[in-house]
Design an enzyme around this catalytic site. Structure first.
Site, PDB file in Angstrom:
ATOM      1  N   GLU A 253      -5.663  -2.708   6.580  1.00 22.20           N
ATOM      2  CA  GLU A 253      -5.149  -1.370   6.907  1.00 22.20           C
ATOM      3  C   GLU A 253      -3.929  -1.459   7.821  1.00 22.20           C
ATOM      4  O   GLU A 253      -2.958  -0.705   7.657  1.00 22.20           O
ATOM      5  CB  GLU A 253      -6.255  -0.521   7.554  1.00 22.20           C
ATOM      6  CG  GLU A 253      -5.910   0.936   7.670  1.00 22.20           C
ATOM      7  CD  GLU A 253      -5.747   1.639   6.330  1.00 22.20           C
ATOM      8  OE1 GLU A 253      -4.658   2.211   6.108  1.00 22.20           O
ATOM      9  OE2 GLU A 253      -6.677   1.640   5.516  1.00 22.20           O
TER      10      GLU A 253
ATOM     11  N   GLU B  94       4.081   0.507   4.793  1.00 19.16           N
ATOM     12  CA  GLU B  94       4.495   1.898   4.626  1.00 19.16           C
ATOM     13  C   GLU B  94       5.637   2.264   5.566  1.00 19.16           C
ATOM     14  O   GLU B  94       6.603   2.923   5.160  1.00 19.16           O
ATOM     15  CB  GLU B  94       3.314   2.842   4.839  1.00 19.16           C
ATOM     16  CG  GLU B  94       2.312   2.820   3.714  1.00 19.16           C
ATOM     17  CD  GLU B  94       1.170   3.797   3.916  1.00 19.16           C
ATOM     18  OE1 GLU B  94       1.104   4.443   4.990  1.00 19.16           O
ATOM     19  OE2 GLU B  94       0.350   3.923   2.996  1.00 19.16           O
TER      20      GLU B  94
END
Length: 124
Positions: free
Chosen positions: A65, A72
């Site tokens: 994550e 991102e």
């Protein structure tokens, strides 16, 4: 470039984890799930071997994550407009999180099945 101190690198890492927890809903979900799993493992007094599998699975999901968040952020920085390659990078990173989350779920089923079955059996 100035050398960073060893302790400063821990501070930067903590800032990164904090950033992910503050800005990423899925990171918060995984963190809450980790607390629930760790609490259940403690209450069921799991063996150290079972703890090890759980902690590896939790660490893998949280690390994936964090890497997904990094991808991102970088993709959004270098490609603010939609682009097929930017989408592919984000989707691939998200796929890594999904894969580790599925692994963690399977590990949890395997690790908790017998202890929970034994606990439920002792309740009757």
């Amino acid at each position: 470039m100035a050398k960073r101190s060893f302790l400063a690198s821990f501070s930067y890492a903590a800032e990164g984890i904090g950033y992910a927890l503050k800005t990423q809903r899925n990171m918060r979900f995984h963190a809450v799930a980790a607390v629930v799993v760790i609490t259940a493992a403690a209450l069921l007094q799991l063996t150290w071997q079972r703890w090890l599998f759980l902690l590896v699975a939790i660490t893998m999901v949280m690390a994936a994550e964090l890497l997904n968040t990094a991808v991102e952020v970088v993709v959004d920085m270098v490609s603010p407009e939609p682009h097929p390659m930017a989408k592919a990078a984000k989707d691939t990173a998200a796929g890594a999180v999904l894969l580790t989350a599925i692994f963690a779920f399977v590990v949890a089923i395997i690790v908790f099945y017998q202890p929970v079955a034994a606990w439920l059996g002792s309740q009757h």
